[in-house]
Motif scaffolding. Structure first.
Motif, mmCIF file in Angstrom:
data_model
loop_
_atom_site.group_PDB
_atom_site.id
_atom_site.type_symbol
_atom_site.label_atom_id
_atom_site.label_comp_id
_atom_site.label_asym_id
_atom_site.label_seq_id
_atom_site.Cartn_x
_atom_site.Cartn_y
_atom_site.Cartn_z
ATOM 1 N N ARG A 190 0.884 -1.085 -0.098
ATOM 2 C CA ARG A 190 -0.007 -0.107 -0.059
ATOM 3 C C ARG A 190 0.852 1.256 0.004
ATOM 4 O O ARG A 190 1.857 1.384 0.760
ATOM 5 N N ALA A 191 0.466 2.127 -0.639
ATOM 6 C CA ALA A 191 1.119 3.427 -0.680
ATOM 7 C C ALA A 191 0.235 4.729 -0.911
ATOM 8 O O ALA A 191 -0.943 4.528 -1.426
ATOM 9 N N ILE A 192 0.358 5.846 -0.166
ATOM 10 C CA ILE A 192 -0.571 7.045 -0.246
ATOM 11 C C ILE A 192 0.218 7.704 -1.158
ATOM 12 O O ILE A 192 1.488 8.408 -1.248
ATOM 13 N N VAL A 193 -0.714 8.277 -2.055
ATOM 14 C CA VAL A 193 -0.419 9.076 -3.310
ATOM 15 C C VAL A 193 -0.472 10.488 -2.978
ATOM 16 O O VAL A 193 0.152 11.354 -3.039
ATOM 17 N N SER A 194 -1.645 10.892 -2.259
ATOM 18 C CA SER A 194 -1.863 12.453 -1.757
ATOM 19 C C SER A 194 -2.268 13.495 -3.065
ATOM 20 O O SER A 194 -1.984 13.082 -4.173
ATOM 21 N N ARG A 195 -2.593 14.634 -2.722
ATOM 22 C CA ARG A 195 -2.733 15.724 -3.720
ATOM 23 C C ARG A 195 -1.708 16.065 -4.739
ATOM 24 O O ARG A 195 -2.085 16.075 -5.902
ATOM 25 N N ILE A 196 -0.555 16.027 -4.135
ATOM 26 C CA ILE A 196 0.398 16.457 -5.228
ATOM 27 C C ILE A 196 1.549 15.126 -5.104
ATOM 28 O O ILE A 196 2.214 14.827 -4.251
ATOM 29 N N PRO A 197 1.384 13.998 -5.959
ATOM 30 C CA PRO A 197 2.076 12.983 -6.059
ATOM 31 C C PRO A 197 3.494 13.203 -6.030
ATOM 32 O O PRO A 197 4.043 13.588 -6.856
ATOM 33 N N ASP A 198 4.221 12.546 -5.335
ATOM 34 C CA ASP A 198 5.762 12.381 -5.333
ATOM 35 C C ASP A 198 6.200 11.072 -5.804
ATOM 36 O O ASP A 198 6.134 9.927 -4.815
ATOM 37 N N ILE A 199 6.525 10.902 -7.053
ATOM 38 C CA ILE A 199 6.931 9.412 -7.409
ATOM 39 C C ILE A 199 7.699 8.656 -6.836
ATOM 40 O O ILE A 199 7.826 7.526 -6.488
ATOM 41 N N LYS A 200 8.862 9.272 -6.392
ATOM 42 C CA LYS A 200 9.801 8.701 -5.708
ATOM 43 C C LYS A 200 9.441 8.140 -4.093
ATOM 44 O O LYS A 200 9.775 7.197 -3.804
ATOM 45 N N GLU A 201 8.797 9.013 -3.593
ATOM 46 C CA GLU A 201 8.003 8.597 -2.535
ATOM 47 C C GLU A 201 6.951 7.521 -2.664
ATOM 48 O O GLU A 201 7.119 6.307 -1.606
ATOM 49 N N ASP A 233 6.359 -11.822 -8.480
ATOM 50 C CA ASP A 233 5.303 -12.271 -7.865
ATOM 51 C C ASP A 233 4.097 -12.662 -8.726
ATOM 52 O O ASP A 233 3.567 -11.964 -9.649
ATOM 53 N N LYS A 234 3.527 -13.894 -8.660
ATOM 54 C CA LYS A 234 2.563 -14.278 -9.599
ATOM 55 C C LYS A 234 1.304 -13.570 -9.443
ATOM 56 O O LYS A 234 0.594 -13.110 -10.330
ATOM 57 N N ASN A 235 0.848 -13.488 -8.040
ATOM 58 C CA ASN A 235 -0.323 -12.505 -7.819
ATOM 59 C C ASN A 235 0.157 -11.364 -6.933
ATOM 60 O O ASN A 235 0.726 -11.736 -5.872
ATOM 61 N N VAL A 236 -0.165 -10.043 -7.130
ATOM 62 C CA VAL A 236 0.214 -9.278 -6.240
ATOM 63 C C VAL A 236 -0.926 -7.948 -6.493
ATOM 64 O O VAL A 236 -1.379 -7.664 -7.405
ATOM 65 N N LEU A 237 -1.195 -7.441 -5.310
ATOM 66 C CA LEU A 237 -2.260 -6.247 -4.961
ATOM 67 C C LEU A 237 -1.450 -5.165 -4.592
ATOM 68 O O LEU A 237 -0.974 -5.062 -3.557
ATOM 69 N N ILE A 238 -2.035 -3.972 -5.282
ATOM 70 C CA ILE A 238 -1.303 -2.744 -4.975
ATOM 71 C C ILE A 238 -2.239 -1.714 -4.650
ATOM 72 O O ILE A 238 -3.157 -1.531 -5.571
ATOM 73 N N ILE A 239 -2.172 -1.266 -3.392
ATOM 74 C CA ILE A 239 -3.223 -0.316 -3.019
ATOM 75 C C ILE A 239 -2.686 0.992 -2.791
ATOM 76 O O ILE A 239 -1.664 1.470 -2.457
ATOM 77 N N LEU A 240 -3.290 2.098 -3.871
ATOM 78 C CA LEU A 240 -2.956 3.453 -3.740
ATOM 79 C C LEU A 240 -3.939 4.291 -3.368
ATOM 80 O O LEU A 240 -5.032 4.183 -3.979
ATOM 81 N N ASP A 241 -3.638 4.970 -2.064
ATOM 82 C CA ASP A 241 -4.465 5.508 -1.382
ATOM 83 C C ASP A 241 -4.659 6.943 -1.707
ATOM 84 O O ASP A 241 -3.534 7.419 -1.626
ATOM 85 N N ASP A 242 -5.680 7.662 -1.796
ATOM 86 C CA ASP A 242 -5.910 9.173 -1.803
ATOM 87 C C ASP A 242 -5.557 9.694 -3.009
ATOM 88 O O ASP A 242 -4.575 10.575 -3.227
ATOM 89 N N LEU A 243 -5.932 9.289 -4.031
ATOM 90 C CA LEU A 243 -5.978 9.794 -5.604
ATOM 91 C C LEU A 243 -6.428 10.889 -5.736
ATOM 92 O O LEU A 243 -7.745 11.049 -5.529
ATOM 93 N N TRP A 244 -5.987 12.001 -6.217
ATOM 94 C CA TRP A 244 -6.818 13.286 -6.571
ATOM 95 C C TRP A 244 -6.815 13.663 -8.018
ATOM 96 O O TRP A 244 -7.559 14.218 -8.524
ATOM 97 N N LYS A 245 -6.106 13.003 -8.867
ATOM 98 C CA LYS A 245 -5.704 12.657 -10.395
ATOM 99 C C LYS A 245 -5.440 11.784 -10.659
ATOM 100 O O LYS A 245 -4.625 10.810 -10.083
ATOM 101 N N LYS A 246 -5.200 11.471 -11.889
ATOM 102 C CA LYS A 246 -4.733 10.299 -12.910
ATOM 103 C C LYS A 246 -3.235 10.154 -12.391
ATOM 104 O O LYS A 246 -2.552 11.089 -12.353
ATOM 105 N N LEU A 247 -2.888 8.905 -12.200
ATOM 106 C CA LEU A 247 -1.457 8.373 -11.858
ATOM 107 C C LEU A 247 -0.929 7.668 -12.807
ATOM 108 O O LEU A 247 -1.392 6.688 -13.232
ATOM 109 N N ASP A 248 0.384 8.141 -13.488
ATOM 110 C CA ASP A 248 0.909 7.412 -14.411
ATOM 111 C C ASP A 248 1.648 6.019 -13.833
ATOM 112 O O ASP A 248 2.577 6.002 -12.984
#
Length: 375
Positions: A190-201, A233-248
């Protein structure tokens, strides 16, 4: 005749003396030989004990840093303890014997095996347990639908949306916790994206959950390394929390779709449009505010029942709870701030709420910060 007898006796005495000399010589040689063996045993024993102490010191440091101890280190320590106690006892009992030589050889082998490149490692971290999670009845259906969608092979991206403070993050944290228990995925991160995404973070958050170190500075190189790691990993789930706009996703390093069909993504956002149109989520689920009864029961639980015996205080508490707009985060924050407080605190809070209705969440945070240290 006497001279002949005397000479014969002298010869016998001389031969006897030679025999005694050779016997004593062999005995002395034997003693010296085995003394060397015992000295070697004692030297190897001291060296091994010093190695054991050194490894134990490294182990202590590794454990203090939250590391797990490597299997070969654990095996070596077990072998050392067994050999030291058994061999040391045998040599002590038998004193000068070939057991000392055998023990010294065993010690030497263990000393040579003590060539570790670090004794510990950082394990892949598990989810943080959140004891405050409330399984609200009004959310059970949404929660079950999310879990079923994650099991559906045809569903790649799922979105959860709702206004601030409604409990989106709490819900996906509980999803994460339960998925770790049922082992549906090889990895859940899981990763927190937030209003202004920091790709490295974002990359660092995902990498940490996978036990991967990203030491490169280039986001492109980091994305490539993360991409390759996730594909393992054969099966992996990625949780991206708090999106404000499209993330590449490609910019982050997340393989998705045809690039890794075993990768699923769970998103949260305040805006359904971000999920459906921006990220092309296959399914989206709305989380609304709580029902009146469960909102009040939750508020009471967080605030305690100190106002139950005071009718005026109870009446004020009900009004304060109503101002929280049935939002779990606002209810919890306000209730905890006012827990066990006298009536005038509740009255002040009610007046303050009247001026802050435009953003009940920030009101709750402000109230908590104002009252948390007061009695």
């Amino acid at each position: 005749m006497e001279a002949i007898g005397t000479g014969a006796a002298a010869n016998v005495s001389s031969e006897a003396a030679k025999g005694i000399f050779h016997h004593v010589k062999r005995h002395i040689t034997y003693v010296i030989f085995y003394q060397k063996i015992v000295d070697k045993f004692e030297q190897k024993h001291r060296t091994l004990i010093a190695k054991r102490t050194s490894v134990q010191q490294d182990v202590d440091v590794a454990e203090m840093n939250g590391e797990k101890i490597k299997a070969d280190v654990l095996d070596w320590r077990h072998r050392v303890e067994k050999v030291v106690t058994e061999k040391e006892k045998k040599v002590k009992d038998l004193e000068l014997s070939r057991k000392a030589e055998e023990a010294a050889a065993t010690f030497d082998e263990l000393i040579k095996d003590c060539q570790f490149e670090g004794v510990g490692y950082h394990d892949v971290p598990g989810p943080i347990v959140h004891p405050d999670f409330e399984a609200f009845k009004s959310r059970e259906e949404v929660f079950d639908d999310i879990m079923e969608s994650l099991k559906d092979a045809t569903t790649g991206m799922i979105g959860v949306y709702g206004m601030a403070g409604v409990g989106k993050t709490s819900l996906v944290k509980e999803v994460e916790r339960q998925l770790h228990e049922v082992k549906l995925f090889d990895s859940v991160v899981r990763a927190i994206v937030s209003r202004i995404p920091d790709i490295k973070e974002i990359q660092d958050q995902i990498a940490y959950s996978l036990g991967l170190k990203l030491e490169e500075n280039s986001p492109v190189v980091r994305a490539r390394r993360l991409f390759e790691r996730l594909r393992k990993d054969k099966n992996v789930l990625i949780i991206l929390d708090d999106l404000w706009k499209k993330l590449d996703l490609e910019e982050v390093g997340i393989p998705f779709g045809s690039r890794h069909k075993g990768c699923k993504i769970l998103l949260t956002s305040r805006d359904q449009n971000v999920l459906s149109n921006g990220m092309d989520a296959t399914k989206t689920f709305a989380i609304g505010d709580l029902e009146n009864e469960e909102a009040w029961e939750f508020f009471r639980k967080m605030a305690g029942d100190s106002f139950e015996s005071d009718e005026e205080l109870r009446s004020t508490a009900i009004k304060v709870a109503e101002k929280c707009a049935r939002l779990p985060l606002a209810l919890a924050t306000v209730a905890r701030a006012l827990r066990n407080k006298p009536l005038f605190f509740w009255s002040d809070a009610l007046q303050l709420q009247g001026r802050c209705e435009i953003n009940i969440y920030f009101f709750g945070v402000m109230l908590y910060n104002n009252y948390r240290g007061l009695t």
